[in-house]
Design a protein around this motif. Structure first.
Motif, PDB file in Angstrom:
ATOM      1  N   LYS A 159      -9.926   4.710   4.996  1.00 57.73           N
ATOM      2  CA  LYS A 159      -9.634   4.389   3.606  1.00 57.73           C
ATOM      3  C   LYS A 159      -9.874   2.909   3.358  1.00 57.73           C
ATOM      4  O   LYS A 159      -9.845   2.089   4.278  1.00 57.73           O
ATOM      5  CB  LYS A 159      -8.196   4.761   3.269  1.00 57.73           C
ATOM      6  CG  LYS A 159      -7.914   6.244   3.311  1.00 57.73           C
ATOM      7  CD  LYS A 159      -6.518   6.556   2.834  1.00 57.73           C
ATOM      8  CE  LYS A 159      -6.376   6.414   1.324  1.00 57.73           C
ATOM      9  NZ  LYS A 159      -7.153   7.422   0.578  1.00 57.73           N
ATOM     10  N   LYS A 160     -10.099   2.553   2.101  1.00 55.96           N
ATOM     11  CA  LYS A 160     -10.302   1.158   1.732  1.00 55.96           C
ATOM     12  C   LYS A 160      -9.329   0.778   0.622  1.00 55.96           C
ATOM     13  O   LYS A 160      -9.169   1.512  -0.359  1.00 55.96           O
ATOM     14  CB  LYS A 160     -11.740   0.916   1.270  1.00 55.96           C
ATOM     15  CG  LYS A 160     -12.777   1.024   2.384  1.00 55.96           C
ATOM     16  CD  LYS A 160     -14.154   0.678   1.859  1.00 55.96           C
ATOM     17  CE  LYS A 160     -15.195   0.741   2.979  1.00 55.96           C
ATOM     18  NZ  LYS A 160     -16.553   0.382   2.495  1.00 55.96           N
ATOM     19  N   TYR A 161      -8.696  -0.374   0.809  1.00 55.76           N
ATOM     20  CA  TYR A 161      -7.719  -0.856  -0.161  1.00 55.76           C
ATOM     21  C   TYR A 161      -8.047  -2.289  -0.575  1.00 55.76           C
ATOM     22  O   TYR A 161      -8.614  -3.061   0.206  1.00 55.76           O
ATOM     23  CB  TYR A 161      -6.312  -0.843   0.438  1.00 55.76           C
ATOM     24  CG  TYR A 161      -5.797   0.505   0.852  1.00 55.76           C
ATOM     25  CD1 TYR A 161      -5.185   1.358  -0.066  1.00 55.76           C
ATOM     26  CD2 TYR A 161      -5.912   0.930   2.174  1.00 55.76           C
ATOM     27  CE1 TYR A 161      -4.695   2.597   0.315  1.00 55.76           C
ATOM     28  CE2 TYR A 161      -5.422   2.166   2.570  1.00 55.76           C
ATOM     29  CZ  TYR A 161      -4.831   2.994   1.640  1.00 55.76           C
ATOM     30  OH  TYR A 161      -4.346   4.219   2.017  1.00 55.76           O
ATOM     31  N   ASP A 219      -5.753   1.775  -3.887  1.00 60.01           N
ATOM     32  CA  ASP A 219      -6.699   2.683  -3.237  1.00 60.01           C
ATOM     33  C   ASP A 219      -8.028   2.583  -3.983  1.00 60.01           C
ATOM     34  O   ASP A 219      -8.112   2.961  -5.151  1.00 60.01           O
ATOM     35  CB  ASP A 219      -6.148   4.109  -3.288  1.00 60.01           C
ATOM     36  CG  ASP A 219      -7.007   5.095  -2.503  1.00 60.01           C
ATOM     37  OD1 ASP A 219      -8.252   4.986  -2.557  1.00 60.01           O
ATOM     38  OD2 ASP A 219      -6.436   5.983  -1.848  1.00 60.01           O
ATOM     39  N   GLU A 274     -10.763   4.173  -3.661  1.00 61.28           N
ATOM     40  CA  GLU A 274     -11.468   5.431  -3.930  1.00 61.28           C
ATOM     41  C   GLU A 274     -10.875   6.154  -5.126  1.00 61.28           C
ATOM     42  O   GLU A 274     -11.586   6.572  -6.039  1.00 61.28           O
ATOM     43  CB  GLU A 274     -11.422   6.340  -2.698  1.00 61.28           C
ATOM     44  CG  GLU A 274     -12.212   7.633  -2.875  1.00 61.28           C
ATOM     45  CD  GLU A 274     -12.246   8.477  -1.615  1.00 61.28           C
ATOM     46  OE1 GLU A 274     -12.556   9.687  -1.727  1.00 61.28           O
ATOM     47  OE2 GLU A 274     -11.971   7.943  -0.523  1.00 61.28           O
ATOM     48  N   SER A 275      -9.551   6.261  -5.152  1.00 63.75           N
ATOM     49  CA  SER A 275      -8.889   6.975  -6.246  1.00 63.75           C
ATOM     50  C   SER A 275      -8.473   6.055  -7.382  1.00 63.75           C
ATOM     51  O   SER A 275      -8.136   6.517  -8.464  1.00 63.75           O
ATOM     52  CB  SER A 275      -7.647   7.695  -5.712  1.00 63.75           C
ATOM     53  OG  SER A 275      -6.668   6.758  -5.300  1.00 63.75           O
ATOM     54  N   GLU A 303      -5.786   4.477  -7.521  1.00 61.97           N
ATOM     55  CA  GLU A 303      -4.354   4.663  -7.703  1.00 61.97           C
ATOM     56  C   GLU A 303      -3.579   3.646  -6.879  1.00 61.97           C
ATOM     57  O   GLU A 303      -4.057   3.155  -5.855  1.00 61.97           O
ATOM     58  CB  GLU A 303      -3.946   6.085  -7.290  1.00 61.97           C
ATOM     59  CG  GLU A 303      -4.539   7.170  -8.171  1.00 61.97           C
ATOM     60  CD  GLU A 303      -4.109   8.560  -7.722  1.00 61.97           C
ATOM     61  OE1 GLU A 303      -3.595   8.671  -6.584  1.00 61.97           O
ATOM     62  OE2 GLU A 303      -4.290   9.517  -8.494  1.00 61.97           O
ATOM     63  N   ALA A 350      -1.299   2.524  -4.195  1.00 61.73           N
ATOM     64  CA  ALA A 350      -0.836   3.097  -2.931  1.00 61.73           C
ATOM     65  C   ALA A 350       0.550   2.594  -2.576  1.00 61.73           C
ATOM     66  O   ALA A 350       1.352   3.313  -1.961  1.00 61.73           O
ATOM     67  CB  ALA A 350      -1.817   2.762  -1.813  1.00 61.73           C
ATOM     68  N   VAL A 395      -0.338   1.302   6.844  1.00 60.20           N
ATOM     69  CA  VAL A 395      -1.740   1.007   6.535  1.00 60.20           C
ATOM     70  C   VAL A 395      -2.329   0.140   7.647  1.00 60.20           C
ATOM     71  O   VAL A 395      -1.703  -0.829   8.077  1.00 60.20           O
ATOM     72  CB  VAL A 395      -1.867   0.285   5.179  1.00 60.20           C
ATOM     73  CG1 VAL A 395      -3.319  -0.098   4.894  1.00 60.20           C
ATOM     74  CG2 VAL A 395      -1.311   1.153   4.061  1.00 60.20           C
ATOM     75  N   GLU A 438      -8.143  -1.694   6.947  1.00 59.93           N
ATOM     76  CA  GLU A 438      -8.373  -0.916   5.738  1.00 59.93           C
ATOM     77  C   GLU A 438      -8.296  -1.768   4.467  1.00 59.93           C
ATOM     78  O   GLU A 438      -8.728  -1.335   3.400  1.00 59.93           O
ATOM     79  CB  GLU A 438      -7.361   0.233   5.656  1.00 59.93           C
ATOM     80  CG  GLU A 438      -7.595   1.304   6.714  1.00 59.93           C
ATOM     81  CD  GLU A 438      -6.596   2.444   6.633  1.00 59.93           C
ATOM     82  OE1 GLU A 438      -7.025   3.607   6.802  1.00 59.93           O
ATOM     83  OE2 GLU A 438      -5.397   2.180   6.400  1.00 59.93           O
TER      84      GLU A 438
END
Length: 404
Positions: free
Chosen positions: A2-4, A21, A23-24, A26, A28, A77, A81
């Protein structure tokens, strides 16, 4: 993997961390750390009395909060990431440091000297210096003045720095770097002395084509501050660019990966513009908090009377941003709740398990506009747009014996 993205938001009373997040899109995780010293308006930590109109903060609160909130959002996490770090802050918060980045106020010899401490945006101790700087800019026909609505506000960076030069020459002389708190946090994270073009442009009268106001200008206004430009140390970094990379020391403290990119800092309210998706010419955003800021994206950066600033990269890379607003909004709500609300309202709010502000909002929603017969002028901390006069005061008219 995942990438943050990790965002750090330094406000007037607390620092918040947000793990996003990518990707989403949203949230996290989030975390908040309230500054133990809050805003110092009456005394320094050692009890030294402060002059009227002072509003100072403790840089150690910023450092302690940084570690707490980042550690909190990073639970579960992996350090690798997090692919980038961004910093925003209540701007025009002025800090005086030595060449290693240590704030002067954290040194014993300056701990009891108010002008060596971090001056918050709403510090109004530099009213006299701001007026003199404006008068000299007008006399000299300084071209940059027009881009700030024709005014120099005591809330901005340069009057506060000059105030220290005039009121505490030793602290000014001992300052290797005088910088925005946001640039200091980036310096702490990266070990690189950089300055945000956004903050410099909005608060320090910096222009991309001409730089900062000249030594000749400062000498004409206050000879004690002639060499102020020499103390504005650091490469200018534009919005959206990388200011540096996380050092191993800070990575170990925060539980992150060394070498993580850190972006150029941005004004807290201005971060809300692109955060709202307002990235096009003509988009306007109003951000409400302790203050309000009204910000507009534009192709050209003309000077307009009554604005706070017109600056390239203020809100969005490659566009000019116009800014106006008021400097006492959330503060006024807090003042009202602390000083003007009867005990019965607090009891009712407690019974309803509601914060007092939420309870007051609920009651106000039942009233029609103007029904109370009151008219309030909201200059509780002076006025920004369009008058830029921080000596002005508020008023409430229409009070009667029946007013609740």
């Amino acid at each position: 993997m995942k990438k943050y993205a990790l965002g750090l938001d330094y406000g007037t009373l607390s620092v918040r961390a947000l793990l996003l997040d990518l990707e989403s899109c949203e949230e996290a995780a989030t975390a908040v750390y309230e500054y133990p010293h809050g805003v110092m308006t009456e005394t320094l930590p050692d009890g030294t009395a402060l002059p009227a109109d002072f509003a100072l903060e403790h840089p150690q609160d910023f450092l302690d909060g940084l570690e707490v909130v980042v550690r909190e959002v990073m639970k579960g996490v992996a350090p690798e990431e997090v692919v980038g770090i961004g910093v925003d802050i209540t701007s025009a918060t002025v800090l005086f440091t030595d060449e290693k980045g240590v704030p002067l106020c954290l040194k014993p010899e300056f701990a009891n000297r108010p002008h060596a401490w971090m001056k918050l945006w709403k510090h109004h101790g530099a009213l006299e210096e701001a007026a003199r700087l404006q008068a000299v800019a007008e006399e000299r026909g300084e071209s940059w003045l027009n881009y700030y609505g024709g005014w120099i506000s005591s809330e901005l960076f340069l009057p506060k720095a000059v105030e220290t030069a005039v009121k505490d020459p030793e602290a000014f002389a001992a300052s290797y770097n005088i910088l925005e708190a946001a640039d200091w946090i980036v310096w702490v994270l990266t070990g690189e002395m950089t300055r945000s073009a956004t903050l410099a442009g909005c608060n320090s009268n910096y222009r991309m084509d001409t730089g900062y106001p000249s030594k000749e200008y400062f000498k004409a206004a206050y000879p004690q501050a002639e060499n102020l430009p020499d103390k504005l140390v650091g490469k200018i970094v534009r919005l959206g660019d990388t200011a540096g990379y996380l050092t191993q020391e800070m990575a170990d403290k925060l539980g992150l990966k060394a070498g993580t990119p850190v972006g150029a800092s941005i004004v807290d309210s201005h971060a809300g513009v692109i955060g709202c998706g307002a990235a096009s010419v003509g988009d306007m955003v109003a951000v409400f908090g302790t203050t309000t800021n009204n910000m507009l994206n534009a192709v050209e950066g003309e000077g307009i009377y009554g604005i706070q600033s017109s600056t390239m990269d203020a809100n969005v890379p490659g566009l000019y941003g116009y800014e106006g607003g008021q400097n006492c909004v959330g503060d006024a709500f807090a003042w009202f709740a602390e000083n003007c609300v009867p005990k019965a309202y607090y009891d009712a709010a407690k019974a309803a398990d509601m914060p007092i502000q939420a309870y007051l909002t609920e009651k106000a929603a039942l009233l029609k506009p103007g029904e109370s017969g009151l008219l309030a002028l909201d200059w509780f901390n002076g006025v920004r747009s369009p008058l830029m006069d921080f000596s002005l005061t508020a008023s409430i008219v229409g009070l009667t014996i029946r007013t609740k």
